[in-house]
Scaffold this motif. Structure first.
Motif, PDB file in Angstrom:
ATOM      1  N   LEU A  78      -0.107  -0.307 -13.189  1.00  0.00           N
ATOM      2  CA  LEU A  78      -1.083  -0.501 -12.116  1.00  0.00           C
ATOM      3  C   LEU A  78      -2.519  -0.560 -12.651  1.00  0.00           C
ATOM      4  O   LEU A  78      -3.463  -0.361 -11.904  1.00  0.00           O
ATOM      5  CB  LEU A  78      -0.952   0.632 -11.084  1.00  0.00           C
ATOM      6  N   THR A  79      -2.650  -0.835 -13.940  1.00  0.00           N
ATOM      7  CA  THR A  79      -3.970  -0.865 -14.573  1.00  0.00           C
ATOM      8  C   THR A  79      -4.257  -2.255 -15.140  1.00  0.00           C
ATOM      9  O   THR A  79      -3.329  -2.945 -15.557  1.00  0.00           O
ATOM     10  CB  THR A  79      -4.008   0.190 -15.718  1.00  0.00           C
ATOM     11  N   ASN A  80      -5.531  -2.650 -15.162  1.00  0.00           N
ATOM     12  CA  ASN A  80      -5.937  -3.866 -15.883  1.00  0.00           C
ATOM     13  C   ASN A  80      -6.133  -3.510 -17.358  1.00  0.00           C
ATOM     14  O   ASN A  80      -6.661  -2.451 -17.674  1.00  0.00           O
ATOM     15  CB  ASN A  80      -7.280  -4.373 -15.346  1.00  0.00           C
ATOM     16  N   ASN A 154      -0.319  -5.259  -8.496  1.00  0.00           N
ATOM     17  CA  ASN A 154      -1.425  -5.273  -7.535  1.00  0.00           C
ATOM     18  C   ASN A 154      -1.766  -6.686  -7.087  1.00  0.00           C
ATOM     19  O   ASN A 154      -2.006  -6.935  -5.917  1.00  0.00           O
ATOM     20  CB  ASN A 154      -2.684  -4.640  -8.164  1.00  0.00           C
TER      21      ASN A 154
HETATM   22  C1  LIG Z   1      -3.548  -1.017  -8.223  1.00  0.00           C
HETATM   23  O1  LIG Z   1      -3.200  -0.422  -6.999  1.00  0.00           O
HETATM   24  C2  LIG Z   1      -3.119   0.977  -7.032  1.00  0.00           C
HETATM   25  C3  LIG Z   1      -2.710   1.452  -5.656  1.00  0.00           C
HETATM   26  O2  LIG Z   1      -1.527   0.877  -5.301  1.00  0.00           O
HETATM   27  C4  LIG Z   1      -4.454   1.582  -7.423  1.00  0.00           C
HETATM   28  O3  LIG Z   1      -4.313   2.965  -7.554  1.00  0.00           O
HETATM   29  C5  LIG Z   1      -4.912   0.982  -8.727  1.00  0.00           C
HETATM   30  O4  LIG Z   1      -6.194   1.419  -9.037  1.00  0.00           O
HETATM   31  C6  LIG Z   1      -4.921  -0.520  -8.643  1.00  0.00           C
HETATM   32  N1  LIG Z   1      -5.264  -1.060  -9.935  1.00  0.00           N
HETATM   33  C7  LIG Z   1      -6.205  -1.972 -10.108  1.00  0.00           C
HETATM   34  C8  LIG Z   1      -6.414  -2.447 -11.477  1.00  0.00           C
HETATM   35  O5  LIG Z   1      -6.849  -2.417  -9.217  1.00  0.00           O
END
Ligand SMILES: *[C@@H]1O[C@H](CO)[C@@H](O)[C@H](O)[C@H]1NC(C)=O
Ligand SMILES: *[C@@H]1O[C@H](CO)[C@@H](O)[C@H](O)[C@H]1NC(C)=O
Ligand SMILES: *[C@@H]1O[C@H](CO)[C@@H](O)[C@H](O)[C@H]1NC(C)=O
Ligand SMILES: *[C@@H]1O[C@H](CO)[C@@H](O)[C@H](O)[C@H]1NC(C)=O
Ligand SMILES: *[C@@H]1O[C@H](CO)[C@@H](O)[C@H](O)[C@H]1NC(C)=O
Ligand SMILES: *[C@@H]1O[C@H](CO)[C@@H](O)[C@H](O)[C@H]1NC(C)=O
Ligand SMILES: *[C@@H]1O[C@H](CO)[C@@H](O)[C@H](O)[C@H]1NC(C)=O
Length: 923
Positions: A78-80, A154
Motif C-alpha cells: 500500500l506504499t509508493n 490503491n
Molecule cells: C493506500 O491506501 C491505504 C488505505 O487503504 C492508505 O493507508 C495508504 O496510505 C495509501 N497509500 C498511498 C501511497 O496512497
C-alpha cells in the motif's frame, strides 16, 4: 542414485548483433536506490527485481513467505516506491538518438529523467520504449533516472471509484484478498488467489536498457517468426503435404529505409547452414519490417512433444539488410511442427467409429490426434524476478518424468518468459498459453482495449516461434463461470456477452490471427467451441455458448466437487471431449511446512496454518479470513476421515505429518480416478482426448491443489499422476450403488498394443483367495478395451477382506518409433473406504543398495496399501515410483532415485523412511 538428467543449456532465444556504433546499456548494471519518503526508507535496489525482494535482501522486512507475511506486509503493497539511478555510461555526442527500453514495468509508474517527466505506464505485460534524446539534450549534470511506482491496490481502487466506471453484478469478480484487479493489467493472482498469497509487488521486473543509435542505426526490440503449412488457417487442420511458409518480422527502434530487405538463414543445432534466402513480399511500417519465404518440407525434421517423437530444433537467423550491409539481425531457435486445436464438427466417418455427434475438441500435432496428458502451471513464485532457470529446469524435468506432455499455463499470472518456452521446446512440453484474464469480466473502454491490444500483440509476437506454444486462450473460466453469473443476475441483458466479445473476440482473437497462422485461439479456457469461423469477418469467430443439442458433445470440462462423499462416484464426473481443470486440495509435507512456519505451528489448529489456506467459499468478500479459511481445512479432514484410517499418534508433529500425508493420498486417489475415467473416454462416445489436472506446482508453502511443492518436492499426486499417465494402463470402474465392476485397458499409443491382464484376489493378510485369471487383450490406437465385467455383490468374498490386484503386460510401440516396447502397469481395486477394511501390519522392509544406488522395499507379512518412501528435509530427490501397493508375493521391489539437490552431503540416504496406510492405525 543418478545425477539429474543434463539438459542442453536453454539457449537464450534472441541474440542481436550490434552494428558498430550502436550501444545498449543494461540498466541492471547501474547503482539503484529504492526509497519511500513516507517510511524514511532508502536502500540499494536491483533491476530486475521487485520491492519486496529488495527490502527482504536489505533486512528491512522478514521473509515474505514466512508465517503470516502475506497479511503482515500489506504496508509494503500500500506504499509508493521509487527506484533511482544515475544513468552512467551514455555517449554524449549529439548525433545519437537515445531510447529507454523496458521489457516490463510492474505496473503503475511515472518515469523521470534529469528531473523531467518522460512517461507513465500502466501495464505489467507490455514492453515500453521512449525516445529520450531531447530530455537528455537539456540535461545538466549526470542524468538521474527515477521511476516511481504507485500502489497498484490503491490506484485500482481509485479507478474503480471513478464516476461512470463500469460495474458488474455481485460475484462476477472472483474476489480473494484485494479487490478491483479487473481494472489493472497486472498479474491477477498478485491480488490473491485460492492457492496463493497477495503481495501485489512492484518494480522493474524484467530487463531494461538504454539504447543509443546513430542516425541509420537499428535496434531490434522484438521479433516474430511464424512457421506454418502453405494455406494454413488458424484453428483448422492444415494440409500436411504442403510446403512450409516462414513469415518473419522485426520490431525496431530507429528508422527503416524503404530499400531495406530481410534475409534468413536456417541452421541445425551445430550451426551448419541448411538453407538460406531472401524473404519475399517485404512490408515495412515505421516500426516494423516483415516478409516471408517458402521452404520445402524435406529439408527439416519435425518437432514432437515428449513421448511422441524427437524434439528437433533449428536456428533461424533473420537479418535486416540495406545496400549490401547487415544493419541488424536476430537469431531465434524454433522448430517445424503444426499444432491445432481441432473444434470442427464430428464427421460422418467419426460417427461410424462410435463417436457422439457435436464438435471435436482435441489437439493435433503434425496432423495426428494424441492424448494430452498434463496439468495446469501457475506462477511458480509470487515474485517472478527470483524464478531461476535452474529451478524451472527441475520443475519441467519433473513434468516429463511424470509422463506429461502438456501444461496449461493458466491465465491470470504473467506471460511466460522466453526461457520457459526454451525449456519446453527442448523437453517436448506443449504450453497451452493464455492471455492474463480470469475469473472476472473486464472493462471495455477504448483505453483499456487499446492497452490489451498492445499487450497481446507484443506477447504473441515474442513467443510465437516456440514449437512448444500450443494454443492461445483468452482467459480462465469465462464462458462457463463469469458470463453465466453475470447473465444469471441480469437475465435477458445482452450487455455482458457483447462486452465479453468486444475484448475476447474483437481484440485478442485478431491479435493472434493477424500475427500467426500457426496457433489456434479460443476466448475462454472452458468453451463449447465455435458455431462459425470466418476469417474475412472483423470478428472471425461466432461462439456456440450453450446453443447445444441434447446427445451431442462439444467442449472441454472444468470440474470441482468438494463433496468428497461422491469423489469416487463416476456419475459425478463430467463427460466432455477434454478435461482442462479438476482437483482438490491437500496439505504439503511436514518438510515443506517447516520452511514456512514456527515449530509450534505444526498442527492442524494453528491459525498460521489455517490462514495459509486460501480456499474460501465461492465468491464474496472475505472480511473474516480466519473463519473462511477453515473451509478448505474442513474439506480435507472430511475426505480423509471418509476413506482412510486416520492417524492418532501421541507425538503431535508425527501426527500432523501423518495427517498431511493422508490428505495427499485422498487427493491423489481422487485425481487418479478422474484421470483413468477421462482416458478411458478416448474409446467412448465422448472421444475424450485430454486430461490436465489442477495444478502442477505450488507458488508458496500452503494447502493447495498442487502435485509438486514450492521447493520441487513431489507430493503423492505427482507420483500417482506419473503412474496413471503411462501409455498403457489398466484401471477399474465400479458402480458401488449397483455393484457393477469393470476393468479396462486404455492406450494412447498410435498403433495397436496387445498383451494380457492378470487379475488376482488377495486377502489383506496376503493370501491369494482364488486362482488368478489371465485375460488376453488387444487395444487399438487411442482406445480402450474391457478386460473384466462382474458384480461385487455376486462375488464369493467380502470387500472388507479382499482386494483385487490387476496387472498387465502389453507389447506395442511408441509413436514415431519402430522399436517394440513392453508396457507394464498395475492397479488395485478395493472397497470404497480403506478405513473399514482388514488392513494389517504389512511388515515393510526397506533396504538401500549402495552399489546400484537403488532402494528395495518388500511387504513381508501382508498387503501394503499406499507404500510411501519419504525423503528427509534438506534434500530434493524423487523415486522412480512411490505411493504404490505391494503384496508379499511381489517380493522385493527395486526403486531408483534421482537426486536433484542435496544440501546434507548424502546423509539423506539414512534418513529415508517407509510407511504405508497401516501406519495410520498406530498410536
Ligand atoms: C493506500 O491506501 C491505504 C488505505 O487503504 C492508505 O493507508 C495508504 O496510505 C495509501 N497509500 C498511498 C501511497 O496512497
Ligand atoms: C503514489 O503514486 C501515484 C501514481 O504515480 C500518485 O498518483 C500518487 O499521488 C502517489 N501517492 C503518494 C502518497 O505519493
Ligand atoms: C475403438 O475401438 C472400438 C473396438 O475396436 C472401435 O469400434 C471404435 O471405433 C474405436 N474407436 C475409435 C475412435 O477409433
Ligand atoms: C444455434 O445454432 C444454430 C446452428 O447450429 C443456428 O442456426 C442458430 O441461429 C443458433 N441459435 C442461436 C440462438 O444463436
Ligand atoms: C450406477 O448405477 C446407478 C443406479 O443404477 C446409475 O444411476 C448410475 O448412472 C450408474 N453410474 C454409472 C457411472 O454408470
Ligand atoms: C488370511 O485370510 C484368509 C481369508 O480370511 C484366511 O483364510 C487365512 O487363513 C488367513 N491366513 C493367515 C495366515 O492368517
Ligand atoms: C502380474 O504379476 C504377477 C506377479 O508378479 C506375474 O507373475 C504376472 O506375470 C503378471 N501378469 C502380467 C500379465 O504381467
Amino acid at each position: 542414485m543418478r545425477p539429474l538428467h543434463q539438459l542442453q543449456t536453454a539457449t537464450i532465444a534472441i541474440f542481436c548483433t550490434a552494428a558498430a556504433a550502436k550501444r545498449a546499456i543494461d540498466l541492471s548494471t547501474l547503482e539503484w536506490t529504492l526509497s519511500s519518503p513516507v517510511y524514511n526508507i532508502s536502500v540499494p535496489g536491483r533491476v530486475p527485481s521487485q520491492v519486496h525482494l529488495d527490502l527482504y535482501r536489505e533486512g528491512i522486512i522478514p521473509d515474505p513467505y514466512f508465517g503470516l507475511g502475506d497479511f503482515e506486509l500489506r504496508w509494503v503493497t500500500l506504499t509508493n516506491w521509487t527506484y533511482n539511478a544515475k544513468l552512467d555510461g551514455l555517449d554524449t555526442s549529439t548525433n545519437l538518438s537515445t531510447w529507454l527500453l523496458f521489457d516490463g514495468l510492474d505496473t503503475f509508474t511515472s518515469i523521470e529523467l534529469c528531473g523531467e517527466y518522460v512517461a507513465s505506464t500502466n501495464n505489467q505485460f507490455r514492453q515500453y520504449y521512449f525516445d529520450v534524446s531531447s530530455v537528455l539534450g537539456s540535461c545538466s549534470g549526470p542524468p538521474n533516472l527515477s521511476i516511481n511506482f504507485g500502489s497498484a491496490v490503491n490506484i485500482t481502487a481509485d479507478i474503480a471509484n471513478e464516476p461512470g466506471q463500469e460495474t458488474w453484478p455481485d460475484w462476477v469478480e472472483g474476489l480473494f484478498e484485494f479487490p478491483n484487479r479487473q481494472f489493472v493489467r497486472k498479474g491477477q493472482s498478485d491480488f490473491g488467489w485460492d492457492w496463493g498469497p497477495a503481495f501485489a509487488p512492484a518494480g522493474i521486473w524484467k530487463p531494461a536498457y538504454a539504447i543509443q543509435l546513430p542516425s541509420a542505426g537499428i535496434y531490434i526490440r522484438n521479433s516474430l517468426l511464424d512457421i506454418y503449412r502453405q494455406g494454413q488457417l488458424n484453428n483448422l487442420p492444415p494440409d500436411q503435404a504442403a510446403p512450409w511458409i516462414l513469415n518473419a518480422s522485426l520490431d525496431i527502434l530507429g528508422a527503416i529505409s524503404s530499400t531495406a530487405t530481410l534475409a534468413i538463414e536456417i541452421m541445425d543445432m551445430s550451426n551448419n547452414t541448411i538453407t538460406s534466402g531472401d524473404l519475399q513480399n517485404i512490408s515495412t511500417t515505421s516500426t516494423s519490417v516483415g516478409g516471408s519465404i517458402t521452404v520445402e518440407g524435406e529439408a527439416c525434421q519435425l518437432w514432437w512433444p515428449a513421448g511422441l517423437g524427437p524434439q528437433n530444433l533449428y536456428y533461424f537467423k533473420i537479418s535486416l539488410v540495406d545496400g549490401g550491409k547487415t544493419l541488424a539481425s536476430v537469431t531465434k531457435r524454433s522448430g517445424f511442427r503444426t499444432i491445432v486445436l481441432n473444434m470442427t464438427p464430428i464427421s460422418t466417418p467419426q460417427l461410424s467409429q462410435g463417436i457422439a455427434p457435436g464438435n471435436n475438441w482435441h489437439f493435433e500435432i503434425n496432423g495426428h490426434e494424441f492424448y494430452a496428458k498434463g496439468s495446469n502451471f501457475i506462477p511458480p513464485d509470487a515474485f517472478w524476478p527470483r524464478v531461476t532457470l535452474a529451478k524451472m529446469k527441475q520443475l519441467f524435468q519433473s513434468v516429463v518424468d511424470g509422463n506429461q506432455n502438456m501444461l496449461r499455463v493458466w491465465a491470470s499470472g504473467a506471460y511466460s518468459p522466453d526461457f520457459l518456452y526454451d525449456l519446453a521446446d527442448e523437453l517436448g512440453i506443449l504450453l497451452w498459453s493464455e492471455f492474463e484474464f480470469g475469473d472476472a469480466l473486464y472493462p471495455v473502454n477504448p483505453e483499456f482495449l487499446d492497452n490489451c491490444r498492445e499487450e497481446a500483440e507484443y506477447n504473441v509476437r515474442r513467443v510465437n516461434h516456440h514449437p512448444s506454444l500450443a494454443l492461445w486462450a483468452g482467459g480462465n473460466e469465462l464462458e462457463n463461470l463469469e458470463l453465466p453469473i453475470a447473465e444469471g443476475a441480469d437475465p435477458g441483458n445482452g450487455q455482458w456477452r457483447k462486452e465479453y466479445e468486444q475484448l475476447f473476440l474483437g481484440v485478442l482473437a485478431p491479435a493472434v490471427f493477424q500475427n500467426s497462422k500457426s496457433i489456434s485461439y479460443i476466448p475462454s479456457s472452458t468453451t463449447n467451441g465455435y458455431l462459425e469461423l470466418n476469417f474475412s469477418s472483423p470478428i472471425p469467430i461466432i461462439q456456440r455458448y450453450d446453443n447445444v443439442t441434447a446427445g451431442s458433445i462439444y467442449g472441454d470440462t472444468d470440474h470441482y466437487n468438494y463433496h468428497s462423499d461422491v469423489a469416487f462416484n463416476l456419475s459425478s464426473y463430467p463427460v466432455g471431449r477434454f478435461a482442462n481443470e479438476f482437483g482438490f486440495q491437500s496439505m504439503p509435507s511436514l518438510q515443506t511446512w517447516q520452511q514456512a512456519v514456527l515449530p509450534e505451528d505444526l498442527n492442524f489448529n494453528s491459525s498460521t496454518i489455517i490462514l495459509r489456506n486460501h480456499h474460501y467459499p465461492a465468491g464474496g468478500p472475505f472480511t473474516d479470513n480466519f473463519h473462511n479459511s477453515s473451509l478448505g481445512m474442513g474439506e480435507m479432514t472430511i475426505a480423509a476421515e471418509l476413506y482412510y484410517p486416520v492417524p492418532n499418534i501421541a507425538d503431535s508433529v508425527a501426527n500432523f505429518s501423518a495427517w498431511c500425508h493422508t490428505t495427499q493420498i485422498f487427493q491423489a486417489d481422487f485425481y487418479r480416478s478422474q484421470i483413468s475415467y477421462y482416458r478411458r473416454g478416448s474409446g467412448f462416445p465422448e472421444r475424450q482426448l485430454g486430461s490436465l489436472y489442477w495444478q502442477l506446482e505450488d507458488i508458496w508453502q500452503a494447502p493447495t491443489w498442487a502435485g509438486v511443492e514450492y521447493d520441487g518436492r513431489w507430493k503423492v499426486l505427482h507420483y500417482v499422476a506419473k503412474d496413471i499417465y503411462q501409455p498403457v494402463i489398466i484401471a477399474s470402474y465400479w458402480n458401488y450403488t449397483t455393484g457393477d465392476l469393470t476393468a479396462y485397458v486404455t492406450s494412447d499409443l498410435w498403433s495397436t498394443a496387445s498383451g494380457s491382464a492378470t487379475l488376482t484376489w488377495y486377502s489383506y493378510n496376503g493370501t491369494i483367495l482364488a486362482a488368478p485369471t489371465t485375460v488376453p487383450f488387444t487395444v487399438g490406437a487411442l482406445n480402450t478395451t474391457q478386460v473384466l465385467q462382474t458384480n461385487t455383490n455376486a462375488l464369493p468374498l467380502s470387500l472388507k477382506d479382499a482386494v483385487l490386484k490387476m496387472n498387465i503386460t502389453a507389447t506395442g510401440s511408441l509413436p514415431n518409433s519402430n522399436e517394440v516396447k513392453i508396457f507394464k502397469h498395475e492397479y488395485y481395486f478395493h472397497d470404497l473406504s480403506l478405513g473399514q477394511v482388514n488392513l494389517q501390519d504389512p511388515g515393510l522392509i526397506l533396504n538401500y543398495n549402495s552399489t546400484t544406488g537403488n532402494f528395495t522395499v518388500e511387504a513381508a507379512k501382508a498387503v501394503a496399501a499406499w507404500v510411501w518412501l519419504d525423503i528427509p528435509a534438506g534434500t530434493l530427490a524423487n523415486f522412480d515410483e512411490n505411493a504404490f501397493w505391494l503384496v508379499p508375493s511381489d517380493g522385493k521391489r527395486e526403486i531408483g532415485v534421482t537426486v536433484k539437490d542435496d544440501s546434507i552431503g548424502g546423509k539423506w540416504v539414512k534418513g529415508v523412511t517407509v510407511r504405508s496406510l497401516w501406519n495410520n492405525t498406530l498410536s
